[in-house]
Design a protein around this motif. Sequence first.
Motif, PDB file in Angstrom:
ATOM      1  N   ILE A   7       0.864  -1.179   0.000  1.00  0.00           N
ATOM      2  CA  ILE A   7       0.000   0.000   0.000  1.00  0.00           C
ATOM      3  C   ILE A   7       0.899   1.226   0.000  1.00  0.00           C
ATOM      4  O   ILE A   7       1.773   1.364   0.869  1.00  0.00           O
ATOM      5  CB  ILE A   7      -0.926   0.009   1.232  1.00  0.00           C
ATOM      6  N   SER A   8       0.723   2.116  -0.955  1.00  0.00           N
ATOM      7  CA  SER A   8       1.597   3.279  -1.048  1.00  0.00           C
ATOM      8  C   SER A   8       1.292   4.258   0.088  1.00  0.00           C
ATOM      9  O   SER A   8       0.212   4.225   0.696  1.00  0.00           O
ATOM     10  CB  SER A   8       1.429   3.961  -2.402  1.00  0.00           C
ATOM     11  N   ALA A   9       2.239   5.147   0.374  1.00  0.00           N
ATOM     12  CA  ALA A   9       2.130   6.046   1.534  1.00  0.00           C
ATOM     13  C   ALA A   9       0.896   6.939   1.441  1.00  0.00           C
ATOM     14  O   ALA A   9       0.225   7.208   2.437  1.00  0.00           O
ATOM     15  CB  ALA A   9       3.395   6.887   1.650  1.00  0.00           C
ATOM     16  N   PHE A  10       0.598   7.409   0.237  1.00  0.00           N
ATOM     17  CA  PHE A  10      -0.505   8.352   0.078  1.00  0.00           C
ATOM     18  C   PHE A  10      -1.687   7.704  -0.647  1.00  0.00           C
ATOM     19  O   PHE A  10      -2.392   8.345  -1.437  1.00  0.00           O
ATOM     20  CB  PHE A  10      -0.039   9.612  -0.665  1.00  0.00           C
ATOM     21  N   ALA A  11      -1.913   6.412  -0.352  1.00  0.00           N
ATOM     22  CA  ALA A  11      -3.025   5.696  -0.979  1.00  0.00           C
ATOM     23  C   ALA A  11      -4.370   6.338  -0.644  1.00  0.00           C
ATOM     24  O   ALA A  11      -5.340   6.184  -1.380  1.00  0.00           O
ATOM     25  CB  ALA A  11      -3.011   4.233  -0.536  1.00  0.00           C
ATOM     26  N   GLU A  12      -4.428   7.086   0.473  1.00  0.00           N
ATOM     27  CA  GLU A  12      -5.697   7.698   0.904  1.00  0.00           C
ATOM     28  C   GLU A  12      -5.931   9.072   0.281  1.00  0.00           C
ATOM     29  O   GLU A  12      -6.903   9.754   0.631  1.00  0.00           O
ATOM     30  CB  GLU A  12      -5.712   7.837   2.433  1.00  0.00           C
ATOM     31  N   LEU A  13      -5.039   9.503  -0.612  1.00  0.00           N
ATOM     32  CA  LEU A  13      -5.196  10.812  -1.258  1.00  0.00           C
ATOM     33  C   LEU A  13      -6.542  10.895  -1.978  1.00  0.00           C
ATOM     34  O   LEU A  13      -6.860  10.033  -2.791  1.00  0.00           O
ATOM     35  CB  LEU A  13      -4.037  11.018  -2.246  1.00  0.00           C
TER      36      LEU A  13
END
Lengths: 193, 86
Positions: A7-13
Amino acid sequence: MLDLALISAFAELRSMGDGRGVIARERRGIAIATVMARKGRGAALAAAVKEQFDINLPLGPHGSGSDATSFLGTGPGRWLVTHDAGRPRFVDSLAQQLDGLASVVDQSDSVGLLRLSGPALLDVLAKGVAVDLSATAFPAGSVAVTQIAHMGVTLWKVDETATIHIAAARSMAGSFLHWLEASAAVTGLVVDA
Amino acid sequence: MRIPCPYCGSRDASEFSYSGDATLTRPAPDSTDAMFDYVYLRDNPVGVHQEHWYHTAGCHAWVKVTRNVSTHEVIDAVLAHDEAES
């Protein structure tokens, strides 16, 4: 069997508000490393970087190279290196190339990267960054290590339009997105897929 | 107050950690009295003074700042590392 998901760091962007004041995209799959010159080996390190990458190692808070491979000055004798050209095990080979000249630490999974642009970008960043990011004080290629809402960030200007890349610790990604969404909502935050 | 970091440029003082008097020299470790004075006894100077500041939220360099502690005017700032080498 435990399933592990990348899961990438800014997946919640997420997009926020109306309008296209700030356009954000996460830079994913980037190899990132910190490079610190060994004592007294600064000149030899600069020569090695020139020879291996054809990059002039910046001595001040500036970036050299391109999005493919860049060396960003983050302090005296310290650089943040990003590599976006998909060379496998880039940081391992970088450590070997600079063996004896610098300490190389892999930060690929500890740092999240965002690419920000849009007509309201500098106004939005001014809500959190106590550094003059205008074209005269902070031209393209400039790097700043500073903080946004008490969170340490490294940001650099890629072009004058303006496009700015921001690196933040992955452990701060949630809080950083909260700041970005709250600050950019009034002008509109759009996620560029 | 803003401090002109020799590496980063002008930055807010909140990015720095204050680390005290830059005019002192650390005494030999076997001199207990001198070490006590060095660690615990502080002068309270007026006017121009030299101080160490650490750029915690920036370039992580130690900066030797010459500052008027009465007016907060910052007169000079150099990298402590450069000065130690020269």
